[in-house]
Design a protein around this motif. Structure first.
Motif, PDB file in Angstrom:
ATOM      1  N   SER A 152     -47.081  50.560 -28.672  1.00  0.00           N
ATOM      2  CA  SER A 152     -47.466  51.626 -27.740  1.00  0.00           C
ATOM      3  C   SER A 152     -46.275  52.539 -27.492  1.00  0.00           C
ATOM      4  O   SER A 152     -45.114  52.124 -27.581  1.00  0.00           O
ATOM      5  CB  SER A 152     -47.966  51.038 -26.414  1.00  0.00           C
ATOM      6  N   TYR A 153     -46.574  53.793 -27.162  1.00  0.00           N
ATOM      7  CA  TYR A 153     -45.546  54.798 -26.935  1.00  0.00           C
ATOM      8  C   TYR A 153     -45.766  55.448 -25.572  1.00  0.00           C
ATOM      9  O   TYR A 153     -46.907  55.718 -25.178  1.00  0.00           O
ATOM     10  CB  TYR A 153     -45.579  55.862 -28.029  1.00  0.00           C
ATOM     11  N   ILE A 154     -44.676  55.719 -24.887  1.00  0.00           N
ATOM     12  CA  ILE A 154     -44.727  56.393 -23.596  1.00  0.00           C
ATOM     13  C   ILE A 154     -43.689  57.512 -23.590  1.00  0.00           C
ATOM     14  O   ILE A 154     -42.541  57.308 -23.997  1.00  0.00           O
ATOM     15  CB  ILE A 154     -44.453  55.422 -22.429  1.00  0.00           C
ATOM     16  N   LYS A 155     -44.092  58.683 -23.138  1.00  0.00           N
ATOM     17  CA  LYS A 155     -43.165  59.794 -22.951  1.00  0.00           C
ATOM     18  C   LYS A 155     -43.213  60.233 -21.491  1.00  0.00           C
ATOM     19  O   LYS A 155     -44.294  60.331 -20.909  1.00  0.00           O
ATOM     20  CB  LYS A 155     -43.501  60.970 -23.862  1.00  0.00           C
ATOM     21  N   SER A 156     -42.030  60.464 -20.924  1.00  0.00           N
ATOM     22  CA  SER A 156     -41.954  60.813 -19.503  1.00  0.00           C
ATOM     23  C   SER A 156     -40.978  61.960 -19.294  1.00  0.00           C
ATOM     24  O   SER A 156     -40.022  62.141 -20.063  1.00  0.00           O
ATOM     25  CB  SER A 156     -41.489  59.614 -18.660  1.00  0.00           C
ATOM     26  N   THR A 191     -45.712  60.950 -16.612  1.00  0.00           N
ATOM     27  CA  THR A 191     -45.743  60.053 -17.765  1.00  0.00           C
ATOM     28  C   THR A 191     -47.017  60.242 -18.572  1.00  0.00           C
ATOM     29  O   THR A 191     -48.110  60.342 -18.015  1.00  0.00           O
ATOM     30  CB  THR A 191     -45.654  58.583 -17.307  1.00  0.00           C
ATOM     31  N   SER A 193     -48.953  58.220 -21.660  1.00  0.00           N
ATOM     32  CA  SER A 193     -48.993  56.985 -22.438  1.00  0.00           C
ATOM     33  C   SER A 193     -49.932  57.152 -23.625  1.00  0.00           C
ATOM     34  O   SER A 193     -50.994  57.767 -23.515  1.00  0.00           O
ATOM     35  CB  SER A 193     -49.462  55.827 -21.553  1.00  0.00           C
ATOM     36  N   SER A 194     -49.556  56.574 -24.764  1.00  0.00           N
ATOM     37  CA  SER A 194     -50.416  56.624 -25.941  1.00  0.00           C
ATOM     38  C   SER A 194     -51.676  55.788 -25.739  1.00  0.00           C
ATOM     39  O   SER A 194     -52.703  56.032 -26.370  1.00  0.00           O
ATOM     40  CB  SER A 194     -49.659  56.112 -27.173  1.00  0.00           C
ATOM     41  N   GLU A 199     -51.932  62.022 -18.360  1.00  0.00           N
ATOM     42  CA  GLU A 199     -50.707  62.122 -17.580  1.00  0.00           C
ATOM     43  C   GLU A 199     -50.873  61.465 -16.218  1.00  0.00           C
ATOM     44  O   GLU A 199     -51.900  61.631 -15.561  1.00  0.00           O
ATOM     45  CB  GLU A 199     -50.318  63.592 -17.405  1.00  0.00           C
TER      46      GLU A 199
END
Length: 222
Positions: A152-156, A191, A193-194, A199
């Motif tokens: 899993s990928y998270i961008k914040s 945030t 999340s994939s 958001e």
């Protein structure tokens, strides 16, 4: 096993050698320019026997910071800086399952820094920072017995305002070793999340005193 903090600084190497030729007055004058570079490194290896916790854990991380400042008043500077953080961890739970995560962030910040004289070579400091941080995080669960894995990928994006205490020790007229300890901040996080593909927003007050915020470095005053 307790966390082992490995910090490589010139303070341990050159501190005694320059102790007799330090700066004779610790006023940084209006119009002076300030450049700083520092690093913090952390490493941890643990072997746990509790059934409810991971028997093996490995963690490694570093934090690199640099900043450029201008003194608008004696012992008072403003400036801009950049910070890069990396953390990598791996946990094995004893059931052929490995949990690993990788955390990377890049920050740009504006700062106001006030220096307080203690003696002719030593100063205390309080730095206020306004920070914008982009974070990417990857988490992977790998089960060798079942031959499957999940990533899993998270961008914040994190917006912070906070205070960072520190010290400065002059070893010459224009060179000082500096250290900062912890960070008290209010932050807001957006945030994506994939897994959720949406958001989420959150905010909080935080005091962070982990090893990535124990930063040692070298400062040059021009």
């Amino acid at each position: 096993m307790r966390r082992l903090l490995f910090i490589t600084t010139c303070l341990l190497i050159f501190g005694n050698a320059f102790s007799q030729i330090g700066r004779q007055k610790t006023t940084i004058y209006k119009g002076d320019i300030y450049f700083y570079g520092g690093i913090a490194i952390s490493s941890e290896n643990r072997n746990l026997s509790s059934i409810n916790r991971y028997p093996e854990s490995k963690i490694f991380g570093y934090n690199i910071a640099t900043k450029l400042g201008y003194f608008i008043h004696d012992n008072l500077s403003i400036g801009i800086g950049m910070r890069i953080t990396h953390n990598n961890s791996e946990n094995f739970n004893g059931n052929n399952t490995t949990y690993s995560s990788e955390y990377n962030s890049e920050s740009l910040f504006l700062f106001v820094k006030k220096l307080l004289t203690v003696n002719n070579r030593f100063l205390l400091s309080v730095q206020t920072e306004l920070i914008d941080t982009n974070v990417s995080q990857k988490t992977k669960n790998n089960n060798e017995q079942q031959n499957n894995s999940n990533t899993s990928y998270i961008k914040s994006n994190i917006f912070e305002i906070g205070l960072r205490p520190g010290i400065s020790l002059f070893i010459s007229e224009n060179i000082a070793f500096e250290a900062s300890f912890g960070f008290l901040s209010f932050y807001s996080v957006a945030t994506v999340s994939s897994d959720l593909n949406k958001e989420t927003l959150s905010s909080n007050i935080n005091f962070n005193f982990n090893s990535e915020n124990l930063i040692f470095g070298l400062a040059i005053f021009l």
